[in-house]
Design a protein around this motif. Structure first.
Motif, PDB file in Angstrom:
ATOM      1  N   SER A  53      12.302   4.420 -11.040  1.00  0.00           N
ATOM      2  CA  SER A  53      12.896   5.395 -11.794  1.00  0.00           C
ATOM      3  C   SER A  53      12.066   6.220 -12.472  1.00  0.00           C
ATOM      4  N   GLY A  54      12.399   7.384 -13.022  1.00  0.00           N
ATOM      5  CA  GLY A  54      11.610   8.422 -13.699  1.00  0.00           C
ATOM      6  C   GLY A  54      11.244   7.793 -14.975  1.00  0.00           C
ATOM      7  N   TRP A  55      11.832   6.956 -15.890  1.00  0.00           N
ATOM      8  CA  TRP A  55      11.538   6.565 -16.961  1.00  0.00           C
ATOM      9  C   TRP A  55      10.378   5.278 -16.788  1.00  0.00           C
ATOM     10  N   ALA A  56      10.948   4.481 -16.113  1.00  0.00           N
ATOM     11  CA  ALA A  56      10.111   3.133 -15.903  1.00  0.00           C
ATOM     12  C   ALA A  56       8.549   3.443 -15.239  1.00  0.00           C
ATOM     13  N   THR A  57       8.656   4.388 -14.426  1.00  0.00           N
ATOM     14  CA  THR A  57       7.031   4.776 -13.738  1.00  0.00           C
ATOM     15  C   THR A  57       6.140   4.906 -14.549  1.00  0.00           C
ATOM     16  N   PRO A  58       6.236   5.854 -15.802  1.00  0.00           N
ATOM     17  CA  PRO A  58       5.114   5.975 -16.662  1.00  0.00           C
ATOM     18  C   PRO A  58       4.509   4.549 -17.264  1.00  0.00           C
ATOM     19  N   ILE A  59       5.606   3.884 -17.581  1.00  0.00           N
ATOM     20  CA  ILE A  59       5.271   2.618 -18.119  1.00  0.00           C
ATOM     21  C   ILE A  59       4.604   1.555 -17.415  1.00  0.00           C
ATOM     22  N   ALA A  60       5.084   1.504 -15.726  1.00  0.00           N
ATOM     23  CA  ALA A  60       4.083   0.870 -15.061  1.00  0.00           C
ATOM     24  C   ALA A  60       2.793   1.277 -14.837  1.00  0.00           C
ATOM     25  N   LYS A 110     -11.720  -9.626  -1.470  1.00  0.00           N
ATOM     26  CA  LYS A 110     -11.321  -8.237  -1.121  1.00  0.00           C
ATOM     27  C   LYS A 110     -12.182  -7.798   0.228  1.00  0.00           C
ATOM     28  N   THR A 111     -13.455  -8.022  -0.048  1.00  0.00           N
ATOM     29  CA  THR A 111     -14.481  -7.736   1.086  1.00  0.00           C
ATOM     30  C   THR A 111     -14.468  -8.316   2.299  1.00  0.00           C
ATOM     31  N   LEU A 112     -14.263  -9.597   2.044  1.00  0.00           N
ATOM     32  CA  LEU A 112     -14.044 -10.584   3.503  1.00  0.00           C
ATOM     33  C   LEU A 112     -12.873 -10.288   4.144  1.00  0.00           C
ATOM     34  N   VAL A 113     -11.539  -9.847   3.385  1.00  0.00           N
ATOM     35  CA  VAL A 113     -10.480  -9.727   4.094  1.00  0.00           C
ATOM     36  C   VAL A 113     -10.137  -8.480   4.553  1.00  0.00           C
ATOM     37  N   HIS A 114     -10.591  -7.491   3.859  1.00  0.00           N
ATOM     38  CA  HIS A 114     -10.412  -6.032   4.316  1.00  0.00           C
ATOM     39  C   HIS A 114      -8.907  -5.657   4.505  1.00  0.00           C
ATOM     40  N   SER A 115      -8.054  -6.227   3.778  1.00  0.00           N
ATOM     41  CA  SER A 115      -6.576  -5.792   3.928  1.00  0.00           C
ATOM     42  C   SER A 115      -6.133  -4.520   3.474  1.00  0.00           C
ATOM     43  N   ALA A 116      -5.470  -3.585   4.045  1.00  0.00           N
ATOM     44  CA  ALA A 116      -5.083  -2.404   3.590  1.00  0.00           C
ATOM     45  C   ALA A 116      -3.827  -2.408   2.754  1.00  0.00           C
ATOM     46  N   ARG A 117      -3.677  -1.654   1.888  1.00  0.00           N
ATOM     47  CA  ARG A 117      -2.734  -1.262   0.892  1.00  0.00           C
ATOM     48  C   ARG A 117      -1.266  -0.752   1.493  1.00  0.00           C
ATOM     49  N   PRO A 118      -0.226  -0.807   0.907  1.00  0.00           N
ATOM     50  CA  PRO A 118       0.930  -0.234   1.503  1.00  0.00           C
ATOM     51  C   PRO A 118       0.612   1.015   1.434  1.00  0.00           C
ATOM     52  N   LEU A 119       1.477   2.062   2.139  1.00  0.00           N
ATOM     53  CA  LEU A 119       0.810   3.443   2.308  1.00  0.00           C
ATOM     54  C   LEU A 119       1.966   4.274   1.446  1.00  0.00           C
ATOM     55  N   ASP A 120       2.638   3.672   0.862  1.00  0.00           N
ATOM     56  CA  ASP A 120       4.008   4.384  -0.225  1.00  0.00           C
ATOM     57  C   ASP A 120       3.514   3.972  -1.694  1.00  0.00           C
ATOM     58  N   GLY A 121       2.395   4.065  -1.887  1.00  0.00           N
ATOM     59  CA  GLY A 121       2.229   3.545  -3.415  1.00  0.00           C
ATOM     60  C   GLY A 121       2.487   4.576  -4.448  1.00  0.00           C
ATOM     61  N   LEU A 122       2.763   4.524  -5.469  1.00  0.00           N
ATOM     62  CA  LEU A 122       2.962   5.740  -6.700  1.00  0.00           C
ATOM     63  C   LEU A 122       1.850   6.344  -7.223  1.00  0.00           C
ATOM     64  N   ILE A 123       0.581   5.443  -7.028  1.00  0.00           N
ATOM     65  CA  ILE A 123      -0.509   5.686  -7.343  1.00  0.00           C
ATOM     66  C   ILE A 123      -1.693   5.577  -6.495  1.00  0.00           C
ATOM     67  N   LEU A 124      -2.756   6.293  -6.598  1.00  0.00           N
ATOM     68  CA  LEU A 124      -3.610   5.938  -5.617  1.00  0.00           C
ATOM     69  C   LEU A 124      -4.589   4.869  -5.942  1.00  0.00           C
ATOM     70  N   GLY A 174       2.114  -8.693 -12.414  1.00  0.00           N
ATOM     71  CA  GLY A 174       2.234  -9.031 -10.962  1.00  0.00           C
ATOM     72  C   GLY A 174       3.317  -8.255 -10.198  1.00  0.00           C
ATOM     73  N   PHE A 175       4.457  -7.954 -11.101  1.00  0.00           N
ATOM     74  CA  PHE A 175       5.484  -7.234 -10.691  1.00  0.00           C
ATOM     75  C   PHE A 175       5.274  -5.757 -10.784  1.00  0.00           C
ATOM     76  N   ASP A 176       4.568  -5.392 -11.744  1.00  0.00           N
ATOM     77  CA  ASP A 176       4.003  -3.978 -11.902  1.00  0.00           C
ATOM     78  C   ASP A 176       3.354  -3.650 -10.718  1.00  0.00           C
ATOM     79  N   ARG A 177       2.565  -4.433  -9.875  1.00  0.00           N
ATOM     80  CA  ARG A 177       1.636  -4.062  -8.846  1.00  0.00           C
ATOM     81  C   ARG A 177       2.655  -3.627  -7.736  1.00  0.00           C
ATOM     82  N   LEU A 178       3.806  -4.429  -7.579  1.00  0.00           N
ATOM     83  CA  LEU A 178       4.698  -4.490  -6.571  1.00  0.00           C
ATOM     84  C   LEU A 178       5.593  -3.059  -6.877  1.00  0.00           C
ATOM     85  N   TYR A 179       6.060  -3.047  -8.204  1.00  0.00           N
ATOM     86  CA  TYR A 179       6.740  -1.705  -8.469  1.00  0.00           C
ATOM     87  C   TYR A 179       5.976  -0.421  -7.892  1.00  0.00           C
TER      88      TYR A 179
END
Length: 224
Positions: A53-60, A110-124, A174-179
């Motif tokens: 939501s618009g109000w929660a995203t800046p907090i996240a 992180k270097t060993l696994v080389h896992s890609a992030r989701p493509l729909d993140g709200l931040i880069l 942790g939840f914030d990273r998912l959000y």
């Protein structure tokens, strides 16, 4: 130091070691069987946009910056400096070692696994995805400080609040990273387990050092 007390110290240290290794083993299981979590990862990632939501995203986003690995490392330097100034030198060193060791473990995997992030993140976020460094660092930082305070405060109410805070803050991070859509659920789970491993291992090392100093001090007193 009496024999029975020495045995108690050894048994306590063994328990910490077993718990620490159990967390690391669980982390390795998540790492090795991440493919089996793919369906759940995708389901969580698809659900997250429904609660944004618009109000929660800046907090996240603010939480994300505040509990970034580098932000917590900088905060740890400040806290460690204060503890050192107040003559809590072992505690200050432990905080730095715990946070530094955790950062090394996170960067390594992180270097060993080389896992890609989701493509729909709200931040880069351009770094690799697994494990979640935010989650791991927040667990170590909050856990170490809570451990120090728990040893210092003896009354039940502050100790209860400490435990609640030490669990709640990393859970929020942790939840914030998912959000924000910058991590898969398995990333957060792996980061949590890795953080718990680093935390318990650091506490074990701290306890060993303190126990050794106490034992040597008692031996000197007994021989005088």
């Amino acid at each position: 130091m009496k024999g029975p007390h020495i045995l108690k110290v050894i048994n306590d240290n063994r328990k910490y070691l077993v718990v620490s290794l159990a967390f690391f083993g669980a982390f390795l299981c998540v790492l090795l069987f991440r493919d089996q979590l793919l369906t759940f990862d995708l389901a969580v990632n698809c659900w997250v946009p429904t609660i944004q939501s618009g109000w929660a995203t800046p907090i996240a986003i603010a939480i994300s910056y505040a509990f970034d690995t580098y932000s917590l490392l900088l905060t740890s330097l400040v806290v460690a400096g204060y503890l050192f100034y107040k003559n809590y030198r072992p505690q200050s060193i432990l905080l730095l070692v715990a946070m530094g060791g955790n950062a090394v473990f996170v960067a390594l995997f992180k270097t060993l696994v080389h896992s890609a992030r989701p493509l729909d993140g709200l931040i880069l976020d351009s770094s690799y995805s697994f494990p979640s460094g935010h989650t791991a660092a927040s667990i170590v930082f909050c856990g170490v400080l809570a451990y120090f305070a728990y040893r210092h405060w003896k009354t039940p109410k502050p100790r209860t609040l400490l435990i609640i805070s030490a669990v709640a803050i990393p859970s929020i991070v942790g939840f914030d990273r998912l959000y924000l859509g910058v991590h898969w659920f398995s990333d957060v789970l792996g980061g949590g387990l890795l953080g718990l491993f680093c935390l318990t291992l650091s506490i074990l090392i701290f306890k060993r050092l303190i126990d050794n100093v106490t034992m040597k001090s008692n031996i000197r007193q007994d021989t005088q």
